[in-house]
Enzyme design. Structure first.
Site, mmCIF file in Angstrom:
data_model
loop_
_atom_site.group_PDB
_atom_site.id
_atom_site.type_symbol
_atom_site.label_atom_id
_atom_site.label_comp_id
_atom_site.label_asym_id
_atom_site.label_seq_id
_atom_site.Cartn_x
_atom_site.Cartn_y
_atom_site.Cartn_z
ATOM 1 N N TYR A 131 0.960 -1.081 -0.101
ATOM 2 C CA TYR A 131 -0.192 -0.333 -0.153
ATOM 3 C C TYR A 131 0.853 1.446 -0.275
ATOM 4 C CZ TYR A 131 -2.743 3.898 1.516
ATOM 5 O OH TYR A 131 -3.269 4.819 1.863
ATOM 6 N N GLU B 235 -11.747 6.173 4.927
ATOM 7 C CA GLU B 235 -11.298 6.428 5.980
ATOM 8 C C GLU B 235 -12.160 6.220 7.010
ATOM 9 O OE1 GLU B 235 -7.733 6.842 6.300
ATOM 10 O OE2 GLU B 235 -7.247 7.086 4.328
ATOM 11 N N TRP C 138 -5.606 1.302 10.040
ATOM 12 C CA TRP C 138 -5.579 1.105 8.710
ATOM 13 C C TRP C 138 -5.184 -0.751 8.380
ATOM 14 C CZ3 TRP C 138 -7.909 3.297 5.035
ATOM 15 C CH2 TRP C 138 -7.391 3.209 3.491
#
Length: 195
Positions: free
Chosen positions: A17, A39, A47
């Site tokens: 990522y 988000e 995350w």
């Protein structure tokens, strides 16, 4: 081996990522919406948790197509709450549906959501030159202003910290450390995308 920001650790998913997505300027509305939803889903979680469920979110949320999600109803919410592959939080799910409707309204008003959101930075990324993770802010005055405007437009789960994380993810701000090989690469990509 090229030096990268330390936050991905040794997790292959987080490294991929970081190396391919984080901080790359996005101007495509569907991709921007995907990160807005993700988000919001992250609030209070890591995350890493969200990334591990990303493909399940894509399937459950119609590949993050805001026009489809805007038509989700109470039955859709109940279906999503039974989906073990995603984060099953009623408030976050309902916010994602409401945000799809607000997203479409912003598209109607500005021609695209990208034009609206990038208008806050003049269409170009904010380039920071951080030397350590300790320097990275959780939010900024710009994130506060965007958050306030989004909330006035009916968006939820868009506090300044979430908005700043969104800005980092979608390349509105380059927060790669200057020692990270991606800092310079992301800058080159920003110029290519906008040219």
């Amino acid at each position: 081996m090229e030096k990268r920001c330390p936050w991905p650790g040794d997790d292959p998913l987080m490294i991929a990522y970081h190396d391919a997505e984080w901080g790359v300027p996005l101007y495509d509305d569907r991709q921007i919406f995907e990160f807005l939803v993700l988000e919001g889903m992250q609030a209070g979680l890591s995350w890493q948790t969200v990334l591990r469920k990303r493909e399940n979110f894509r399937a459950a949320f119609s590949d993050f197509n805001p026009a489809k999600i805007a038509h989700f109803n109470k039955r859709s919410v109940e279906r999503l709450l039974r989906d073990a592959g995603i984060i099953r939080n009623r408030q976050k799910i309902e916010a994602a549906i409401g945000n799809a409707r607000a997203f479409l309204a912003a598209q109607d008003e500005f021609g695209s959501f990208s034009k609206y959101i990038w208008g806050f930075t003049g269409g170009q990324p904010v380039v920071n030159r951080w030397k350590s993770l300790k320097q990275l802010p959780a939010e900024t005055p710009l994130a506060q202003a965007i958050s306030k405007d989004l909330k006035q437009r009916g968006f939820r789960f868009v506090g300044p910290t979430i908005v700043y994380a969104h800005m980092q993810a979608t390349g509105m701000v380059n927060d790669h450390l200057v020692s990270c090989y991606r800092h310079r690469e992301v800058q080159k990509l920003a110029r290519k995308v906008k040219d």
